[in-house]
Design a protein around this motif. Sequence first.
Motif, PDB file in Angstrom:
ATOM      1  N   SER A   8       0.853  -1.185   0.000  1.00 55.06           N
ATOM      2  CA  SER A   8       0.000   0.000   0.000  1.00 55.06           C
ATOM      3  C   SER A   8       0.887   1.232   0.000  1.00 55.06           C
ATOM      4  O   SER A   8       1.126   1.830   1.035  1.00 55.06           O
ATOM      5  CB  SER A   8      -0.932   0.000   1.215  1.00 55.06           C
ATOM      6  OG  SER A   8      -0.182  -0.084   2.407  1.00 55.06           O
ATOM      7  N   LEU A   9       1.391   1.569  -1.164  1.00 53.42           N
ATOM      8  CA  LEU A   9       2.272   2.716  -1.297  1.00 53.42           C
ATOM      9  C   LEU A   9       1.674   3.649  -2.327  1.00 53.42           C
ATOM     10  O   LEU A   9       1.812   3.451  -3.524  1.00 53.42           O
ATOM     11  CB  LEU A   9       3.675   2.271  -1.762  1.00 53.42           C
ATOM     12  CG  LEU A   9       4.385   1.297  -0.835  1.00 53.42           C
ATOM     13  CD1 LEU A   9       5.666   0.819  -1.483  1.00 53.42           C
ATOM     14  CD2 LEU A   9       4.692   1.949   0.487  1.00 53.42           C
ATOM     15  N   ASP A  10       1.003   4.673  -1.851  1.00 55.09           N
ATOM     16  CA  ASP A  10       0.437   5.612  -2.801  1.00 55.09           C
ATOM     17  C   ASP A  10       0.756   7.019  -2.352  1.00 55.09           C
ATOM     18  O   ASP A  10       1.338   7.253  -1.303  1.00 55.09           O
ATOM     19  CB  ASP A  10      -1.070   5.409  -2.937  1.00 55.09           C
ATOM     20  CG  ASP A  10      -1.772   5.319  -1.590  1.00 55.09           C
ATOM     21  OD1 ASP A  10      -2.801   4.649  -1.525  1.00 55.09           O
ATOM     22  OD2 ASP A  10      -1.272   5.915  -0.621  1.00 55.09           O
ATOM     23  N   GLY A  11       0.395   7.983  -3.195  1.00 60.76           N
ATOM     24  CA  GLY A  11       0.743   9.365  -2.894  1.00 60.76           C
ATOM     25  C   GLY A  11       2.230   9.501  -2.760  1.00 60.76           C
ATOM     26  O   GLY A  11       3.001   9.075  -3.591  1.00 60.76           O
ATOM     27  N   GLY A  12       2.695  10.109  -1.671  1.00 57.03           N
ATOM     28  CA  GLY A  12       4.120  10.265  -1.440  1.00 57.03           C
ATOM     29  C   GLY A  12       4.703   9.185  -0.561  1.00 57.03           C
ATOM     30  O   GLY A  12       5.857   9.245  -0.209  1.00 57.03           O
ATOM     31  N   GLY A  13       3.877   8.187  -0.200  1.00 55.36           N
ATOM     32  CA  GLY A  13       4.389   7.111   0.624  1.00 55.36           C
ATOM     33  C   GLY A  13       4.355   7.422   2.107  1.00 55.36           C
ATOM     34  O   GLY A  13       4.528   6.544   2.927  1.00 55.36           O
ATOM     35  N   GLY A  14       4.127   8.685   2.482  1.00 54.09           N
ATOM     36  CA  GLY A  14       3.961   9.053   3.872  1.00 54.09           C
ATOM     37  C   GLY A  14       5.176   8.842   4.737  1.00 54.09           C
ATOM     38  O   GLY A  14       5.064   8.567   5.923  1.00 54.09           O
ATOM     39  N   GLY A  15       6.354   8.945   4.173  1.00 56.28           N
ATOM     40  CA  GLY A  15       7.561   8.817   4.968  1.00 56.28           C
ATOM     41  C   GLY A  15       7.895   7.402   5.378  1.00 56.28           C
ATOM     42  O   GLY A  15       8.462   7.168   6.436  1.00 56.28           O
ATOM     43  N   GLN A  16       7.549   6.437   4.550  1.00 62.07           N
ATOM     44  CA  GLN A  16       7.852   5.050   4.857  1.00 62.07           C
ATOM     45  C   GLN A  16       9.301   4.704   4.530  1.00 62.07           C
ATOM     46  O   GLN A  16       9.952   5.382   3.738  1.00 62.07           O
ATOM     47  CB  GLN A  16       6.930   4.122   4.059  1.00 62.07           C
ATOM     48  CG  GLN A  16       5.454   4.280   4.383  1.00 62.07           C
ATOM     49  CD  GLN A  16       4.608   3.344   3.553  1.00 62.07           C
ATOM     50  OE1 GLN A  16       4.707   2.125   3.694  1.00 62.07           O
ATOM     51  NE2 GLN A  16       3.784   3.888   2.682  1.00 62.07           N
ATOM     52  N   SER A  17       9.774   3.618   5.117  1.00 61.68           N
ATOM     53  CA  SER A  17      11.087   3.090   4.761  1.00 61.68           C
ATOM     54  C   SER A  17      10.957   1.592   4.541  1.00 61.68           C
ATOM     55  O   SER A  17      10.353   0.885   5.361  1.00 61.68           O
ATOM     56  CB  SER A  17      12.115   3.384   5.855  1.00 61.68           C
ATOM     57  OG  SER A  17      11.704   2.859   7.101  1.00 61.68           O
ATOM     58  N   LEU A  18      11.484   1.115   3.415  1.00 60.94           N
ATOM     59  CA  LEU A  18      11.329  -0.278   3.022  1.00 60.94           C
ATOM     60  C   LEU A  18      12.688  -0.870   2.678  1.00 60.94           C
ATOM     61  O   LEU A  18      13.520  -0.208   2.046  1.00 60.94           O
ATOM     62  CB  LEU A  18      10.421  -0.408   1.798  1.00 60.94           C
ATOM     63  CG  LEU A  18       9.021   0.194   1.912  1.00 60.94           C
ATOM     64  CD1 LEU A  18       8.998   1.577   1.283  1.00 60.94           C
ATOM     65  CD2 LEU A  18       8.005  -0.695   1.212  1.00 60.94           C
ATOM     66  N   LEU A  19      12.887  -2.122   3.078  1.00 57.97           N
ATOM     67  CA  LEU A  19      14.095  -2.859   2.718  1.00 57.97           C
ATOM     68  C   LEU A  19      13.695  -4.082   1.919  1.00 57.97           C
ATOM     69  O   LEU A  19      12.891  -4.898   2.374  1.00 57.97           O
ATOM     70  CB  LEU A  19      14.862  -3.289   3.964  1.00 57.97           C
ATOM     71  CG  LEU A  19      16.139  -4.101   3.709  1.00 57.97           C
ATOM     72  CD1 LEU A  19      17.174  -3.276   2.950  1.00 57.97           C
ATOM     73  CD2 LEU A  19      16.725  -4.613   5.017  1.00 57.97           C
ATOM     74  N   ILE A  20      14.254  -4.220   0.728  1.00 53.17           N
ATOM     75  CA  ILE A  20      14.023  -5.387  -0.121  1.00 53.17           C
ATOM     76  C   ILE A  20      15.178  -6.356   0.102  1.00 53.17           C
ATOM     77  O   ILE A  20      16.338  -6.011  -0.148  1.00 53.17           O
ATOM     78  CB  ILE A  20      13.938  -4.996  -1.600  1.00 53.17           C
ATOM     79  CG1 ILE A  20      12.836  -3.957  -1.823  1.00 53.17           C
ATOM     80  CG2 ILE A  20      13.694  -6.229  -2.472  1.00 53.17           C
ATOM     81  CD1 ILE A  20      12.853  -3.336  -3.205  1.00 53.17           C
ATOM     82  N   ALA A  21      14.871  -7.556   0.572  1.00 56.65           N
ATOM     83  CA  ALA A  21      15.901  -8.537   0.925  1.00 56.65           C
ATOM     84  C   ALA A  21      15.624  -9.841   0.201  1.00 56.65           C
ATOM     85  O   ALA A  21      14.513 -10.377   0.266  1.00 56.65           O
ATOM     86  CB  ALA A  21      15.914  -8.780   2.437  1.00 56.65           C
ATOM     87  N   GLY A  22      16.642 -10.351  -0.496  1.00 51.27           N
ATOM     88  CA  GLY A  22      16.461 -11.613  -1.183  1.00 51.27           C
ATOM     89  C   GLY A  22      17.751 -12.094  -1.812  1.00 51.27           C
ATOM     90  O   GLY A  22      18.747 -11.367  -1.855  1.00 51.27           O
ATOM     91  N   PRO A  23      17.754 -13.318  -2.319  1.00 44.15           N
ATOM     92  CA  PRO A  23      18.933 -13.853  -2.998  1.00 44.15           C
ATOM     93  C   PRO A  23      19.182 -13.125  -4.316  1.00 44.15           C
ATOM     94  O   PRO A  23      18.333 -12.362  -4.794  1.00 44.15           O
ATOM     95  CB  PRO A  23      18.552 -15.322  -3.255  1.00 44.15           C
ATOM     96  CG  PRO A  23      17.387 -15.599  -2.371  1.00 44.15           C
ATOM     97  CD  PRO A  23      16.674 -14.298  -2.214  1.00 44.15           C
ATOM     98  N   PRO A  24      20.339 -13.369  -4.933  1.00 41.86           N
ATOM     99  CA  PRO A  24      20.604 -12.794  -6.260  1.00 41.86           C
ATOM    100  C   PRO A  24      19.573 -13.275  -7.284  1.00 41.86           C
ATOM    101  O   PRO A  24      18.985 -14.354  -7.137  1.00 41.86           O
ATOM    102  CB  PRO A  24      22.006 -13.331  -6.606  1.00 41.86           C
ATOM    103  CG  PRO A  24      22.617 -13.700  -5.307  1.00 41.86           C
ATOM    104  CD  PRO A  24      21.490 -14.146  -4.427  1.00 41.86           C
ATOM    105  N   MET A  25      19.364 -12.451  -8.298  1.00 42.38           N
ATOM    106  CA  MET A  25      18.525 -12.798  -9.444  1.00 42.38           C
ATOM    107  C   MET A  25      17.063 -13.023  -9.072  1.00 42.38           C
ATOM    108  O   MET A  25      16.357 -13.810  -9.708  1.00 42.38           O
ATOM    109  CB  MET A  25      19.074 -14.044 -10.158  1.00 42.38           C
ATOM    110  CG  MET A  25      20.555 -13.977 -10.496  1.00 42.38           C
ATOM    111  SD  MET A  25      20.975 -12.582 -11.593  1.00 42.38           S
ATOM    112  CE  MET A  25      20.185 -13.113 -13.101  1.00 42.38           C
ATOM    113  N   THR A  26      16.594 -12.326  -8.039  1.00 45.12           N
ATOM    114  CA  THR A  26      15.177 -12.446  -7.668  1.00 45.12           C
ATOM    115  C   THR A  26      14.427 -11.128  -7.868  1.00 45.12           C
ATOM    116  O   THR A  26      13.349 -10.942  -7.312  1.00 45.12           O
ATOM    117  CB  THR A  26      15.025 -12.925  -6.212  1.00 45.12           C
ATOM    118  OG1 THR A  26      15.727 -12.036  -5.327  1.00 45.12           O
ATOM    119  CG2 THR A  26      15.553 -14.343  -6.043  1.00 45.12           C
TER     120      THR A  26
END
Length: 208
Positions: A8-26
């Motif tokens: 649920s990321l719309d508008g300006g995101g409201g100051g959220q912080s997200l980390l994408i974590a996964g193996p290579p090539m995903t």
Amino acid sequence: MLEDAPLSLDGGGGGQSLLIAGPPMTGKYDLMLRLLADVGERAVLITTGDPADQIRADYAEVADVAPESVGVVDCVSKQRGGDLVQDDLVRYASSPKNVTDIGMKFTDVYEVFREMDTTVGVGVHTLSELLMYLDPQDVYQFVRVLTRQVESEGWTTVAVINSTMHDEQVLHTMYEPFDTVINTREENGARELRVRDRRQAATAWTTF
């Protein structure tokens, strides 16, 4: 862009912080670019692997914007002796080893975008490169300062980490400053993600 994913990321995101974590090539890098395009009218990218012109071009293709509109903190070109793009939205840190310099260069670009009165997505690709050179606590402190600075403007941070390069203790240290962790994997030839935040259990795996 991510209508089918449980985000649920719309508008300006409201100051959220997200980390994408996964193996290579995903699909972590592509997902970061797509999320940044969704959460902001403009973008600033901190790159520890690719030069400024490359990451600008990649983002511009996803977001359908002019490459020269994208802000970049390039942490590699000075060290490699590559050609340096000369414009107001690009700054060059000395190397991925120097988070103090990276932070100062980011603040330079941050101030330029603050004057524009626009929503901005800030990308970091990748934390794993910083962790090759630095103690996890130093990277943790850098991330905490960065996400708070970005959040103060109501902007959103999206960072990437290679989950197979680090042990569980380091990963959990890197998770802590972020509101949400997005795990990625490849299952039967399809890229999938799940979302975990502080308020709820992880979602089911969803194709993206």
